[in-house]
Design an enzyme around this catalytic site. Structure first.
Site, PDB file in Angstrom:
ATOM      1  N   GLY A   1       0.807  -1.215   0.000  1.00 42.58           N
ATOM      2  CA  GLY A   1       0.000   0.000   0.000  1.00 42.58           C
ATOM      3  C   GLY A   1       0.834   1.256   0.000  1.00 42.58           C
ATOM      4  O   GLY A   1       0.527   2.207   0.719  1.00 42.58           O
TER       5      GLY A   1
ATOM      6  N   ILE B   1       0.508   7.030   4.210  1.00 39.68           N
ATOM      7  CA  ILE B   1       1.547   6.610   5.149  1.00 39.68           C
ATOM      8  C   ILE B   1       2.512   5.631   4.505  1.00 39.68           C
ATOM      9  O   ILE B   1       3.727   5.698   4.725  1.00 39.68           O
ATOM     10  CB  ILE B   1       0.879   6.010   6.396  1.00 39.68           C
ATOM     11  CG1 ILE B   1       0.192   7.114   7.198  1.00 39.68           C
ATOM     12  CG2 ILE B   1       1.897   5.281   7.282  1.00 39.68           C
ATOM     13  CD1 ILE B   1      -0.771   6.597   8.222  1.00 39.68           C
ATOM     14  N   GLY B   2       1.980   4.735   3.675  1.00 39.84           N
ATOM     15  CA  GLY B   2       2.852   3.777   3.003  1.00 39.84           C
ATOM     16  C   GLY B   2       3.831   4.459   2.080  1.00 39.84           C
ATOM     17  O   GLY B   2       5.020   4.090   2.016  1.00 39.84           O
TER      18      GLY B   2
ATOM     19  N   ASN C   1       1.683   3.429  -2.568  1.00 32.92           N
ATOM     20  CA  ASN C   1       1.572   4.438  -3.612  1.00 32.92           C
ATOM     21  C   ASN C   1       1.003   5.760  -3.091  1.00 32.92           C
ATOM     22  O   ASN C   1       1.043   6.773  -3.783  1.00 32.92           O
ATOM     23  CB  ASN C   1       0.696   3.939  -4.763  1.00 32.92           C
ATOM     24  CG  ASN C   1      -0.715   3.602  -4.330  1.00 32.92           C
ATOM     25  OD1 ASN C   1      -0.930   2.560  -3.730  1.00 32.92           O
ATOM     26  ND2 ASN C   1      -1.677   4.468  -4.618  1.00 32.92           N
ATOM     27  N   THR C   2       0.521   5.752  -1.839  1.00 35.62           N
ATOM     28  CA  THR C   2      -0.064   6.971  -1.289  1.00 35.62           C
ATOM     29  C   THR C   2       0.003   6.941   0.235  1.00 35.62           C
ATOM     30  O   THR C   2       0.305   5.909   0.842  1.00 35.62           O
ATOM     31  CB  THR C   2      -1.538   7.121  -1.748  1.00 35.62           C
ATOM     32  OG1 THR C   2      -2.044   8.397  -1.376  1.00 35.62           O
ATOM     33  CG2 THR C   2      -2.412   6.043  -1.138  1.00 35.62           C
TER      34      THR C   2
ATOM     35  N   TYR D   1     -13.886  -2.951  11.136  1.00 41.27           N
ATOM     36  CA  TYR D   1     -12.546  -2.351  11.099  1.00 41.27           C
ATOM     37  C   TYR D   1     -11.813  -2.622  12.411  1.00 41.27           C
ATOM     38  O   TYR D   1     -10.631  -2.964  12.418  1.00 41.27           O
ATOM     39  CB  TYR D   1     -12.653  -0.850  10.845  1.00 41.27           C
ATOM     40  CG  TYR D   1     -11.300  -0.178  10.670  1.00 41.27           C
ATOM     41  CD1 TYR D   1     -10.485  -0.496   9.598  1.00 41.27           C
ATOM     42  CD2 TYR D   1     -10.862   0.801  11.574  1.00 41.27           C
ATOM     43  CE1 TYR D   1      -9.251   0.128   9.430  1.00 41.27           C
ATOM     44  CE2 TYR D   1      -9.635   1.425  11.407  1.00 41.27           C
ATOM     45  CZ  TYR D   1      -8.834   1.085  10.335  1.00 41.27           C
ATOM     46  OH  TYR D   1      -7.608   1.694  10.179  1.00 41.27           O
TER      47      TYR D   1
ATOM     48  N   SER E   1      -4.045   0.182  14.397  1.00 40.29           N
ATOM     49  CA  SER E   1      -4.768   1.443  14.553  1.00 40.29           C
ATOM     50  C   SER E   1      -5.304   1.550  15.967  1.00 40.29           C
ATOM     51  O   SER E   1      -5.534   0.537  16.641  1.00 40.29           O
ATOM     52  CB  SER E   1      -5.935   1.485  13.562  1.00 40.29           C
ATOM     53  OG  SER E   1      -6.859   2.503  13.883  1.00 40.29           O
TER      54      SER E   1
END
Length: 307
Positions: free
Chosen positions: A24, A29-30, A26-27, A179, A153
């Site tokens: 993940g 935090i990753g 590409n945007t 979640y 989280s």
């Protein structure tokens, strides 16, 4: 040497010669995690669902750091077939992997199912990473100082439980509850993996982190009732993705980190701030719960571990 009181990206040690796989990336935090690791000399693999977005992210990193070593691997964590293909590609390309950062995730989605019939949040955030880690773990265990870092989280405390009688939420669905289950599963997985690695006397360690409240694309699925409050509180509680990535970066690179630690922001309610070691919820440390989830995860994914 002691770590700085306010740990930031400047404290990340030289990563030259190390291979880091970031899901993940590409945007959000990753991306920030991958960018800093590449800037410090790591060979970074962006494991992303959409290769074109990965290539665009790699181009942004290279624009800032022309010498950065960045590669792309397609990996859709909502598909066990895609995960197996990605793992095979990684195993072929990299005889040694030093860092696996399980960062990708979805949050508060309407009820959907993965290709394999898993509830989307549990299937992507937990089962997808469980499978990927297991399939490439042998590339990590031989590398001195290697780490598996899984991003959880604060929501692992929020209406969170592992619903073994209905893991896929087929008898009623809660975006928030699903979640919370997935993020609790991330921690249970980390602690059980660490116990297994330690029992096998492997040098690899498993560590967890959480970003606090960070303003990233994950917020796009926030329930409508919560959006006005989120807009009002964002200036006080939310931090940018670069700050949100710091707990992950510390878990991945601080030489003083030990297996089974959990890192988050040092501010009020761990919402924002600089990364420090924190405690997770009481149930996340339940060894029986960890083992039970591990067994179920192996059964659901068909992936077993050598430790």
């Amino acid at each position: 040497m002691d770590s700085p009181r306010h740990w930031d990206s400047a404290a990340v040690p030289d990563q030259t010669g190390r291979v880091a796989v970031v899901t993940g990336s590409n945007t959000g935090i990753g991306y920030e995690t991958a960018r800093v690791l590449a800037a410090r000399g790591a060979q970074v693999v962006l494991a992303v669902r959409t290769p074109a977005k990965g290539e665009a992210a790699a181009a942004r990193i290279r624009a800032q750091h022309p010498d950065a070593q960045v590669a792309i691997t397609e990996c859709d964590l909502a598909s066990l077939e895609s995960i197996r293909t990605a793992a095979a590609d990684l195993r072929s390309a990299y005889p040694r992997i030093d860092l696996l950062i399980n960062n990708a995730g979805v949050m508060f989605t309407p009820r959907q199912e993965t290709v394999d019939g898993f509830e989307m949040q549990f299937g992507t955030n937990h089962l997808g990473h469980f499978a990927l880690t297991g399939l490439i773990l042998d590339r990590l265990v031989g590398a001195d100082g290697s780490r598996v870092v899984t991003v959880s989280s604060n929501a692992h405390r929020l209406r969170a439980a592992i619903h073994f009688d209905d893991l896929q939420w087929q008898r009623g669905y809660s975006r928030v509850g699903a979640y919370g289950q997935a993020k609790l599963a991330n921690l249970l997985f980390t602690y059980e993996l660490q116990r297994r690695l330690a029992a096998a006397a492997e040098p690899t360690i498993a560590v967890a982190a959480h970003p606090g409240s960070s303003n990233t694309e994950l917020m796009r699925n926030l329930p409508a009732l919560l959006r006005p409050a989120a807009r009002l509180t964002a200036p006080l509680l939310f931090q940018n993705a670069a700050m949100g990535a710091l707990p992950t970066l510390r878990a991945a690179t601080d030489p003083q980190v030990t297996g089974g630690q959990y890192f988050g922001p040092d501010g009020w309610q761990q919402q924002r701030g600089h990364p420090v070691a924190v405690r997770s919820s009481r149930q996340s440390y339940d060894a029986d719960l960890q083992r039970r989830l591990w067994t179920v995860s192996e059964e659901l994914t068909g992936v077993t571990y050598g430790v």
